[in-house]
Design an enzyme around this catalytic site. Structure first.
Site, short mmCIF file in Angstrom:
data_model
loop_
_atom_site.label_atom_id
_atom_site.label_comp_id
_atom_site.label_asym_id
_atom_site.label_seq_id
_atom_site.Cartn_x
_atom_site.Cartn_y
_atom_site.Cartn_z
N ILE A 43 1.01 -1.23 -0.04
CA ILE A 43 -0.05 -0.03 -0.02
C ILE A 43 0.93 1.12 0.05
O ILE A 43 1.51 1.56 0.83
CB ILE A 43 -0.76 -0.06 1.16
CG1 ILE A 43 -1.84 -1.19 1.30
CG2 ILE A 43 -1.80 1.11 1.11
CD1 ILE A 43 -2.53 -1.46 2.72
N GLU A 44 0.98 1.71 -1.11
CA GLU A 44 1.90 3.10 -1.42
C GLU A 44 1.24 4.14 -0.78
O GLU A 44 0.10 4.54 -0.53
CB GLU A 44 2.51 3.20 -2.69
CG GLU A 44 3.40 1.95 -3.23
CD GLU A 44 4.03 1.76 -4.37
OE1 GLU A 44 3.63 2.86 -5.27
OE2 GLU A 44 4.85 0.97 -4.67
N GLU A 55 3.79 -8.09 2.75
CA GLU A 55 4.07 -9.08 4.00
C GLU A 55 3.85 -8.20 5.37
O GLU A 55 3.20 -9.20 6.22
CB GLU A 55 5.68 -9.31 4.14
CG GLU A 55 6.32 -9.91 2.75
CD GLU A 55 6.87 -8.84 1.87
OE1 GLU A 55 6.16 -7.88 1.62
OE2 GLU A 55 7.99 -9.34 1.05
N CYS A 91 11.66 -7.50 2.05
CA CYS A 91 12.70 -6.50 2.41
C CYS A 91 13.52 -6.61 3.70
O CYS A 91 12.89 -7.33 4.39
CB CYS A 91 12.22 -5.12 2.23
SG CYS A 91 11.12 -4.66 3.46
N CYS A 94 10.71 -6.19 6.43
CA CYS A 94 9.76 -7.36 6.74
C CYS A 94 10.28 -8.45 7.36
O CYS A 94 9.91 -8.97 8.20
CB CYS A 94 9.24 -7.57 5.06
SG CYS A 94 8.31 -6.41 4.67
N1 THU Z 1 7.50 -4.58 -1.37
C1 THU Z 1 6.88 -5.23 -0.71
O1 THU Z 1 5.72 -5.02 -0.72
N2 THU Z 1 7.23 -6.17 -0.22
C2 THU Z 1 8.62 -6.31 0.08
O2 THU Z 1 9.29 -7.07 0.63
C3 THU Z 1 9.65 -5.37 -0.80
C4 THU Z 1 8.99 -4.24 -1.33
C5 THU Z 1 6.73 -3.15 -2.13
C6 THU Z 1 7.04 -1.73 -1.48
C7 THU Z 1 6.83 -0.85 -2.66
O3 THU Z 1 5.26 -0.63 -2.82
C8 THU Z 1 6.97 -1.84 -4.00
O4 THU Z 1 7.03 -3.05 -3.39
C9 THU Z 1 8.37 -1.13 -4.37
O5 THU Z 1 9.30 -1.24 -3.52
#
Ligand code: THU
Length: 136
Positions: A43-44, A55, A91, A94
């Site tokens: 969710i940006e 996650e 990442c 997470c």
């Molecule tokens: N993103 C995730 O949802 N999970 C991760 O573990 C890595 C990155 C998302 C964050 C952002 O909305 C997009 O991927 C690009 O980084």
């Protein structure tokens, strides 16, 4: 629940991704030890840093509903306009959040391109020597 079923759920979660800034859509499906499954998407945010990963969305949904014991998570991610063509690894933030609630030796992280193309790692493999509740 099989790995394939959990991956299918992660693909369902990915459909709800809100990613107008990166165009990178991620879905996650978190399996609890009691059999419940929580879905999460990324969710940006226009201010960028409040963005929440798929996650963590799934984990925070579970914890906020009273579930804190997890066995596996499936993750799928890639360009929103294309079928998933690579593995989306969690990442560092997470991985740290997983470390809070999950046993690093047994919690499994499934990264998938499809229901028949996936890899499985323990949290310890992806986050060796992590800092967790046992260190305090
Ligand atoms: N993103 C995730 O949802 N999970 C991760 O573990 C890595 C990155 C998302 C964050 C952002 O909305 C997009 O991927 C690009 O980084």
């Amino acid at each position: 629940m099989t790995d394939e079923e959990l991956i299918r759920e992660a693909f369902r979660a990915r459909e709800r991704s809100y990613c107008p800034y990166s165009g990178f859509a991620v879905g996650a499906a978190l399996l609890c030890k009691n059999g419940r499954v929580y879905l999460g998407c990324n969710i940006e945010n226009a201010a960028f840093s409040p963005t929440n990963c798929a996650e963590r969305t799934a984990i925070f949904k579970a914890v906020s509903e009273g579930d804190t014991e997890f066995s596996r998570i499936a993750i799928v991610g890639g360009d929103v306009s294309k079928p998933v063509d690579g593995y989306a690894y969690p990442c560092g933030v997470c991985r740290q959040v997983m470390m809070e609630f999950c046993n690093p030796d047994t919690f499994e992280i499934i990264v998938a391109k499809s229901v028949d193309d996936f890899s499985i790692f323990t949290l310890k493999e992806l986050f060796p020597k992590g800092f967790g509740p046992d260190n305090l």
